[in-house]
Every structure is written in structure tokens, then in C-alpha cells.
Design an enzyme around this catalytic site. Structure first.
Site, PDB file in Angstrom:
ATOM      1  N   TRP A  10       0.821  -1.214   0.000  1.00 40.29           N
ATOM      2  CA  TRP A  10       0.000   0.000   0.000  1.00 40.29           C
ATOM      3  C   TRP A  10       0.855   1.264   0.000  1.00 40.29           C
ATOM      4  CZ3 TRP A  10      -4.566  -0.797   3.999  1.00 40.29           C
ATOM      5  CH2 TRP A  10      -5.285  -1.948   3.644  1.00 40.29           C
ATOM      6  N   GLU A 100      12.081   1.886  -4.080  1.00 35.36           N
ATOM      7  CA  GLU A 100      11.878   3.231  -3.513  1.00 35.36           C
ATOM      8  C   GLU A 100      12.716   3.416  -2.265  1.00 35.36           C
ATOM      9  OE1 GLU A 100       7.620   2.974  -3.328  1.00 35.36           O
ATOM     10  OE2 GLU A 100       7.543   3.006  -5.512  1.00 35.36           O
ATOM     11  N   GLU A 170      11.238  -6.740  -9.499  1.00 34.20           N
ATOM     12  CA  GLU A 170      10.482  -5.524  -9.795  1.00 34.20           C
ATOM     13  C   GLU A 170      11.349  -4.588 -10.633  1.00 34.20           C
ATOM     14  OE1 GLU A 170       7.101  -4.873  -6.840  1.00 34.20           O
ATOM     15  OE2 GLU A 170       8.837  -3.830  -6.064  1.00 34.20           O
ATOM     16  N   GLY A 237       1.447  -2.821  -6.332  1.00 34.38           N
ATOM     17  CA  GLY A 237       1.388  -1.499  -5.709  1.00 34.38           C
ATOM     18  C   GLY A 237       0.036  -0.855  -5.950  1.00 34.38           C
ATOM     19  N   GLY A 238      -0.051  -0.022  -6.982  1.00 32.81           N
ATOM     20  CA  GLY A 238      -1.262   0.758  -7.249  1.00 32.81           C
ATOM     21  C   GLY A 238      -2.538  -0.066  -7.252  1.00 32.81           C
TER      22      GLY A 238
HETATM   23  C1  PEP Z   1       5.540  -1.850  -6.088  1.00 33.28           C
HETATM   24  O1  PEP Z   1       5.782  -0.727  -5.704  1.00 33.28           O
HETATM   25  O2  PEP Z   1       5.958  -2.823  -5.442  1.00 33.28           O
HETATM   26  C2  PEP Z   1       4.772  -1.983  -7.312  1.00 33.28           C
HETATM   27  C3  PEP Z   1       4.819  -3.112  -7.954  1.00 33.28           C
HETATM   28  O3  PEP Z   1       4.033  -0.881  -7.697  1.00 33.28           O
HETATM   29  P1  PEP Z   1       3.018  -0.787  -8.942  1.00 33.28           P
HETATM   30  O4  PEP Z   1       2.230  -2.063  -8.968  1.00 33.28           O
HETATM   31  O5  PEP Z   1       2.191   0.409  -8.655  1.00 33.28           O
HETATM   32  O6  PEP Z   1       3.876  -0.627 -10.169  1.00 33.28           O
END
Ligand code: PEP
Length: 254
Positions: A10, A100, A170, A237-238
Site C-alpha cells: 500500500w 523506492e 520488480e 502497488g497501485g
Molecule cells: C511496487 O511498488 O511494489 C509496485 C509493484 O508498484 P506498482 O504495482 O504500482 O507498479
């Protein structure tokens, strides 16, 4: 037997009331609709972990995860949260090395090795993130870069301990950008990660390790990504911020 996992990160989103609503919706939708053999890990902001515990039954399909922990067990580290603290409130997973955190908080491979150790010593399952930048993907040895992240932060572990880690590939260029890796790109890297693990720990452990894909995964692309032989679920994520969409992503695991 590889464990399938869909984890929702989140990040720094939701007020307490919004978080409670999302927790209750996701827990209920998963209970009512998800039949496959998949573990759902919810990773709300640290501030809401204790409250979140009340929505999640221990030992059930839904588990609680944190987004980070400090490498030390306790001490004068103002503002930080340790693995024993997380363990003491019933957290089971912890995301470590998210891009991040590496980018904005300067986390290094060596520091992440210490965080991984602390998590494992305290009974938490690390979801260890790795992945390359867009520049590396276009012009460099991006596979070597990801392999080095694994080597530097994980390969000091014994085989028995390493087997407890979950890996999340990722690609940074795909996180929050809407640019998902194609299913072929995801599969290729997951295959390389598994091969790298096999070189260190042997084929049996490499075949058993759960490797998640993360980067703009959503209800539209999840089924194709999760159908790849080396993709064992996702770190989302989103799309984890909306209960309907996140549950649909969970249901895409077959
Ligand atoms: C994440 O931050 O782990 C991620 C996969 O973000 P998103 O799905 O928003 O790209």
C-alpha cells in the site's frame, strides 16, 4: 512445492478509516471468492499494522506484512521499527529492498543483508525486492545487476535459511509507470534468477523458491504474467489500493 503469493504494497497511502475499509473489503472478497491455493499478503503502512491484525485471522489465507524494518533489534534509531517489534504484533512478512527504499533512503545491498538477517532471526519472511533501472535495461548488463543484488544481500544465508525467503523481481522502469514488463520479459528474468539460485544452492531449492513479479501489474495483465512457469504471483502497488481490482489480481493466480 512452490508457494503462490500475491502481496499488496500500500506504500504511504490511506487514512485509518480508508485502511480499515480496504482491509475489511479485501479480507471478505478473498474469503468469498478465492478458491485457488494462494496466500495473500497485505502490507499497509506500519502505523496501521496493529489495527490490521484484527481483520486478519492468524494461519488463514490472508497474512500481514510490513513494508520495511530496521536491521537492528532495538536501540537509538528514532523513527525506526525493528523486526522483533513486527514479530511481536503478529506480522509475518516484510518487504525489504524495495526500489523506492533503495532510491530515496539509500539502502544498500550490504545493509539489506543485515535487514534480511534480522527479519529471518525474528521469524519474519522477507519479500526481497530486486530489479534494474531503465538505463540498465536499455544499455547494460541488467541480468548481472540483478544477480549481484541477490548475491550481495542473500547468498550469505545457509541453504536452509535461504529457502524461507520470497523474491520479488520488480524492474524499476515498470513500477508505478504503467509500463508492465511483458510476460516474456518477466519469465526471462525469473528464469535467470532461478538459475542463479541453483548455482549457489542447487536445483531443488531454486525450484522451490517463490519469485513474484512486480511493476504495474493489474487485473488486466495479471493472468498472463502469472501463467509464466517461473512467475509465482505478484507484488502489487497501485492495484492493491482498490479491493475489487486487487481481488481480481489474486484470482488470476491459477
Ligand atoms: C511496487 O511498488 O511494489 C509496485 C509493484 O508498484 P506498482 O504495482 O504500482 O507498479
Amino acid at each position: 512445492m512452490r508457494k503462490k503469493i500475491v502481496a499488496g504494497n500500500w506504500k504511504m497511502n490511506k487514512t485509518l478509516e480508508e485502511a480499515k475499509a480496504l482491509l475489511s473489503e479485501v479480507v471478505n472478497m478473498v474469503k468469498d471468492e478465492v478458491t485457488g491455493d494462494v496466500t495473500v499478503v497485505l502490507c499497509p503502512p506500519a502505523l496501521y499494522l496493529t489495527t490490521s491484525r484484527q481483520y486478519i485471522t492468524a494461519g488463514g489465507r490472508v497474512a500481514l506484512g510490513a513494508q520495511n524494518c530496521h536491521e537492528k533489534a532495538s536501540g537509538a534509531y528514532t523513527g525506526e521499527i525493528s523486526a522483533p517489534m513486527l514479530q511481536s504484533i503478529g506480522v509475518e512478512y516484510v518487504i525489504l529492498g524495495h526500489s523506492e527504499r533503495r532510491q530515496y533512503f539509500g539502502e544498500t545491498n550490504a545493509q539489506l543483508a543485515d535487514k534480511v538477517n534480522s527479519a529471518l532471526e525474528n521469524g519474519l519472511t522477507p519479500i526481497f525486492c530486486c530489479g534494474e533501472s531503465r538505463e540498465l535495461r536499455e544499455n547494460g548488463d541488467y541480468i548481472g545487476f540483478v544477480k549481484d543484488q541477490l548475491t550481495d544481500s542473500l547468498f550469505h544465508l545457509s541453504a536452509e535459511t535461504f529457502a524461507k525467503v520470497v523474491i520479488a523481481y520488480e524492474p524499476i522502469w515498470a513500477i508505478g509507470t504503467g509500463l508492465t514488463a511483458s510476460s516474456a520479459q518477466a519469465q526471462d528474468m525469473h528464469f535467470e534468477i532461478r538459475r542463479h539460485i541453483a548455482g549457489q544452492y542447487g536445483d531443488a531449492i531454486a525450484q522451490d523458491i517463490t519469485i513474484l513479479y512486480g511493476g504495474s501489474a493489474n487485473e488486466k495483465n495479471a493472468a498472463e504474467l502469472f501463467a509464466q512457469p517461473d512467475v509465482d504471483g505478484g507484488l502489487i502497488g497501485g492495484a492493491s489500493l482498490k479491493s475489487r481490482e486487487f481481488t481480481n489480481v489474486v484470482k488470476a493466480v491459477n
